[in-house]
Scaffold this motif. Sequence first.
Motif, PDB file in Angstrom:
ATOM      1  N   LEU A  26       0.998   9.047   3.457  1.00  0.00           N
ATOM      2  CA  LEU A  26       0.140   9.651   4.476  1.00  0.00           C
ATOM      3  C   LEU A  26       0.547  11.095   4.757  1.00  0.00           C
ATOM      4  CD1 LEU A  26      -0.364   6.715   6.977  1.00  0.00           C
ATOM      5  CD2 LEU A  26      -2.137   7.886   5.663  1.00  0.00           C
ATOM      6  N   ALA A  27       1.839  11.362   4.795  1.00  0.00           N
ATOM      7  CA  ALA A  27       2.309  12.731   5.022  1.00  0.00           C
ATOM      8  C   ALA A  27       1.845  13.651   3.898  1.00  0.00           C
ATOM      9  CB  ALA A  27       3.828  12.755   5.151  1.00  0.00           C
ATOM     10  N   VAL A  28       1.916  13.175   2.664  1.00  0.00           N
ATOM     11  CA  VAL A  28       1.456  13.974   1.526  1.00  0.00           C
ATOM     12  C   VAL A  28      -0.049  14.209   1.628  1.00  0.00           C
ATOM     13  CG1 VAL A  28       1.100  13.924  -0.982  1.00  0.00           C
ATOM     14  CG2 VAL A  28       3.339  13.380  -0.030  1.00  0.00           C
ATOM     15  N   LEU A  29      -0.811  13.180   1.989  1.00  0.00           N
ATOM     16  CA  LEU A  29      -2.262  13.356   2.137  1.00  0.00           C
ATOM     17  C   LEU A  29      -2.586  14.365   3.234  1.00  0.00           C
ATOM     18  CD1 LEU A  29      -3.753   9.773   1.711  1.00  0.00           C
ATOM     19  CD2 LEU A  29      -4.088  11.752   0.232  1.00  0.00           C
ATOM     20  N   ALA A  50       5.871   5.218  -9.746  1.00  0.00           N
ATOM     21  CA  ALA A  50       4.871   4.989 -10.784  1.00  0.00           C
ATOM     22  C   ALA A  50       3.475   5.211 -10.208  1.00  0.00           C
ATOM     23  CB  ALA A  50       5.001   3.567 -11.317  1.00  0.00           C
ATOM     24  N   TYR A  51       2.581   5.650 -11.058  1.00  0.00           N
ATOM     25  CA  TYR A  51       1.192   5.871 -10.651  1.00  0.00           C
ATOM     26  C   TYR A  51       0.610   4.591 -10.052  1.00  0.00           C
ATOM     27  CZ  TYR A  51      -3.769   7.030 -11.011  1.00  0.00           C
ATOM     28  OH  TYR A  51      -5.087   7.253 -10.735  1.00  0.00           O
ATOM     29  N   THR A  52       0.901   3.450 -10.657  1.00  0.00           N
ATOM     30  CA  THR A  52       0.360   2.181 -10.163  1.00  0.00           C
ATOM     31  C   THR A  52       0.890   1.864  -8.766  1.00  0.00           C
ATOM     32  OG1 THR A  52       2.110   0.995 -11.344  1.00  0.00           O
ATOM     33  CG2 THR A  52      -0.038   1.177 -12.444  1.00  0.00           C
ATOM     34  N   THR A  53       2.113   2.264  -8.477  1.00  0.00           N
ATOM     35  CA  THR A  53       2.673   2.051  -7.136  1.00  0.00           C
ATOM     36  C   THR A  53       1.917   2.900  -6.123  1.00  0.00           C
ATOM     37  OG1 THR A  53       4.850   1.595  -8.076  1.00  0.00           O
ATOM     38  CG2 THR A  53       4.777   2.184  -5.746  1.00  0.00           C
ATOM     39  N   VAL A  54       1.618   4.144  -6.479  1.00  0.00           N
ATOM     40  CA  VAL A  54       0.862   5.026  -5.584  1.00  0.00           C
ATOM     41  C   VAL A  54      -0.521   4.434  -5.329  1.00  0.00           C
ATOM     42  CG1 VAL A  54      -0.123   7.341  -5.302  1.00  0.00           C
ATOM     43  CG2 VAL A  54       2.174   7.060  -6.272  1.00  0.00           C
ATOM     44  N   ILE A  55      -1.172   3.949  -6.367  1.00  0.00           N
ATOM     45  CA  ILE A  55      -2.496   3.324  -6.212  1.00  0.00           C
ATOM     46  C   ILE A  55      -2.401   2.116  -5.280  1.00  0.00           C
ATOM     47  CG2 ILE A  55      -4.264   1.953  -7.430  1.00  0.00           C
ATOM     48  CD1 ILE A  55      -4.656   4.881  -7.852  1.00  0.00           C
ATOM     49  N   THR A  56      -1.364   1.297  -5.448  1.00  0.00           N
ATOM     50  CA  THR A  56      -1.180   0.120  -4.597  1.00  0.00           C
ATOM     51  C   THR A  56      -1.020   0.534  -3.140  1.00  0.00           C
ATOM     52  OG1 THR A  56      -0.195  -1.146  -6.398  1.00  0.00           O
ATOM     53  CG2 THR A  56       0.296  -1.883  -4.145  1.00  0.00           C
ATOM     54  N   ILE A  57      -0.207   1.547  -2.881  1.00  0.00           N
ATOM     55  CA  ILE A  57       0.013   2.016  -1.509  1.00  0.00           C
ATOM     56  C   ILE A  57      -1.285   2.564  -0.917  1.00  0.00           C
ATOM     57  CG2 ILE A  57       1.236   3.700  -0.075  1.00  0.00           C
ATOM     58  CD1 ILE A  57       3.525   3.459  -2.249  1.00  0.00           C
ATOM     59  N   LEU A  58      -2.003   3.382  -1.685  1.00  0.00           N
ATOM     60  CA  LEU A  58      -3.272   3.919  -1.206  1.00  0.00           C
ATOM     61  C   LEU A  58      -4.271   2.803  -0.917  1.00  0.00           C
ATOM     62  CD1 LEU A  58      -3.538   7.020  -3.551  1.00  0.00           C
ATOM     63  CD2 LEU A  58      -3.375   7.088  -1.039  1.00  0.00           C
ATOM     64  N   SER A  59      -4.303   1.793  -1.762  1.00  0.00           N
ATOM     65  CA  SER A  59      -5.217   0.661  -1.558  1.00  0.00           C
ATOM     66  C   SER A  59      -4.851  -0.113  -0.292  1.00  0.00           C
ATOM     67  CB  SER A  59      -5.196  -0.265  -2.767  1.00  0.00           C
ATOM     68  OG  SER A  59      -5.674   0.423  -3.903  1.00  0.00           O
ATOM     69  N   ARG A  60      -3.559  -0.282  -0.038  1.00  0.00           N
ATOM     70  CA  ARG A  60      -3.127  -0.955   1.196  1.00  0.00           C
ATOM     71  C   ARG A  60      -3.504  -0.136   2.419  1.00  0.00           C
ATOM     72  NH1 ARG A  60       2.873  -2.965  -0.731  1.00  0.00           N
ATOM     73  NH2 ARG A  60       2.122  -4.664  -2.049  1.00  0.00           N
ATOM     74  N   LEU A  61      -3.314   1.174   2.335  1.00  0.00           N
ATOM     75  CA  LEU A  61      -3.700   2.042   3.446  1.00  0.00           C
ATOM     76  C   LEU A  61      -5.208   1.997   3.678  1.00  0.00           C
ATOM     77  CD1 LEU A  61      -1.360   5.070   2.703  1.00  0.00           C
ATOM     78  CD2 LEU A  61      -1.235   3.546   4.694  1.00  0.00           C
ATOM     79  N   TYR A  62      -5.965   1.907   2.605  1.00  0.00           N
ATOM     80  CA  TYR A  62      -7.423   1.797   2.714  1.00  0.00           C
ATOM     81  C   TYR A  62      -7.798   0.486   3.413  1.00  0.00           C
ATOM     82  CZ  TYR A  62     -12.325   1.499   1.363  1.00  0.00           C
ATOM     83  OH  TYR A  62     -13.692   1.371   1.393  1.00  0.00           O
TER      84      TYR A  62
END
Length: 146
Positions: A26-29, A50-62
């Motif tokens: 969230l801070a980076v966004l 990993a890119y997949t970890t970032v996607i997972t975190i973004l999906s959870r935040l969504y």
Amino acid sequence: MLPGSLGPAGRRLRRRGQGELESQVLAVLHSANGPATAGWVQEHLEGDLAYTTVITILSRLYAKSAVTRSREGRSYTWTPASDEAGLAALRMRRVLEGERDRYAVLARFISALSPGDEDRLRALLARADAPDDPGDGHGPRDTEGL
């Protein structure tokens, strides 16, 4: 590499606290000048996620309504759903909603406030109860000085 495992120099990596990665994402966004791709977020995070970890975190935040996303070709761009104060309020609301005895939680919260924060909370509650309150859903309230 798993948190708590050995890093490249043979040192033990520290395990991140609960929600720490979400907070970092969230801070980076918030530092982006508009919607950001997962790749951009990955590049601007500290550490080697990993890119997949970032996607997972973004999906959870969504899923938590903390970010919004828009389709851009075959992927998404991501944006914080609120400013940092709004996101903190969302987290506080979620914690409260997860408790059985909301009255006890609120009572403990209020008793732990500093006198200044207690005064601010009283002023905000009084403004919310005022019938001629300009913050009746038709725009943001001015909380300057509170």
